[in-house]
Design an enzyme around this catalytic site. Structure first.
Site: not given
Ligand code: SAH
Length: 347
Positions: A192, A160-161, A333, A89, A291, A116, A215-217
């Site tokens: 990212s 994906g990473e 996201c 996507e 989200n 996620c 993407s620490l979070h």
């Protein structure tokens, strides 16, 4: 072999073997990487017999738009059909004179971050660099049709990473930004990463010119290992060192992404930990709202969010509070997971 997998040397050799003039190599290159055609027939200054020879010797694998969904906020989520039947996507996000394209770097994702939806799909395969460029090319056409302007920014924030598909992602960005390719400015591209430390250092060593987001979070190591399993082998301390190395080499500011999760990472103590993590290098912090996915997490309350942001700002950090786009069509996201939930029209 796909024509786009050939090196310039291989292409020249092929042309020589078929008694063709070497200048055809440059013409072919321009058709493939500047004009982004999707078939040999479209290469109108290439003689028919050479087109046929190319067709006999190389494949030209197709990426297609299979379906798309339009959000009330005009965000478009696009389902791509890859040459082998796999699907990924991408998202087109219009905002005040700009259109951002969010592209995928892998089919599925191996990271299994607990909040996620893409992580729940698991990992299928790497995308080839030209499949990443195909997403840009196809979405660019749609951007012009739907919004009247081409894509202005690209973010590697789809499935994906990116740093676990390093070579293909790096090569795709090289072509997208090359004057002999699409000629986009590197300052308009953002990669990212979840924080793959070896990949971050390699970007610095390879002279990466686009923007880097992490993407620490949470800046708490044990909490992060629970939320993001790959943190067990890429710890907060190692991540901090890798980012320091990156900033030293590239002189670039890093974007830190932080999704606020109720009762998980949204206390003032969490904010303070984040401040300490960011002391080592220049950053910009993007606060992202959670989200909804099929997990037990909840977004933080507006009060918690405000207090969290105020704490960061009191320490002179640059903070952006991001509004999610395309939530109604599961295009925001963390929501990218086939199948498309609401399908309004097939292409
Ligand atoms: N693997 C890369 C690229 C994915 S970017 C990375 O981790 O950076 C997708 C972004 O959305 C990441 O910052 C991810 O952590 C975030 N995300 C995942 N699930 C989310 C959710 N439910 N709500 C908001 N953001 C989410």
């Amino acid at each position: 072999m796909d024509i786009r997998e050939t090196s310039p040397e291989q292409l020249l050799q092929f042309l020589q073997q078929h008694h063709e003039k070497p200048f055809r190599a440059k013409q072919l290159h321009d058709w493939l990487w500047k004009k982004n055609v999707t078939s040999f027939e479209e290469m109108i200054n290439i003689p028919k017999n050479l087109q046929e020879k190319l067709q006999e010797n190389f494949s030209f694998l197709q990426t297609k738009i299979e379906k798309e969904v339009v959000s009330a906020d005009k965000t478009i989520k696009i389902l791509f059909h890859l040459f082998d039947g796999e699907q990924i996507e991408g998202v087109l996000i219009p905002s005040q004179g700009r259109v951002t394209a969010c592209v995928s770097s892998q089919v599925g994702c191996a990271l299994k971050c607990s909040f996620c939806a893409t992580g729940m799909l698991g990992f299928t395969r790497q995308l080839r660099f030209w499949e990443i460029i195909d997403q840009y090319v196809l979405m660019n056409r749609r951007a012009v049709e739907a919004f009247g302007i081409p894509i202005s920014n690209i973010v590697f924030m789809g499935m994906g990473e990116p740093l676990l598909n390093y070579d293909n992602v790096f090569k795709a960005i090289e072509i997208l930004t090359s004057p002999n390719g699409n000629g986009l400015s590197p300052s308009r591209i953002t990669l990212s990463t979840v924080g793959i430390t070896a990949g971050i250092k390699k970007l610095a060593d390879d002279g990466f010119k686009a923007n880097l987001a992490v993407s620490l979070h949470t800046a708490d190591n044990s909490k992060r290992s629970q939320l993001i399993p790959v943190n067990q082998t890429n710890t907060i301390q190692e991540l901090q060192e890798a980012l320091r190395y990156y900033v030293e080499k590239t002189n670039q500011r890093i974007t830190i992404e932080y999704v606020l999760l109720q009762h998980i990472n949204d206390s003032l103590e969490d904010a303070e930990k984040l401040c300490r993590f960011c002391k080592a290098f220049p950053v910009k912090i993007n606060i992202i709202e959670y989200n909804a996915t099929d997990t037990h997490f909840r977004p933080s309350t507006p009060e918690k969010k405000a207090a969290f942001v105020a704490h960061l700002e009191s320490k002179n950090l640059i903070v952006n509070v991001r509004q999610s786009r395309g939530k109604d069509i599961a295009a925001a996201c963390g929501q990218l997971a086939i199948p498309l939930r609401v399908i309004e029209r097939s292409v």
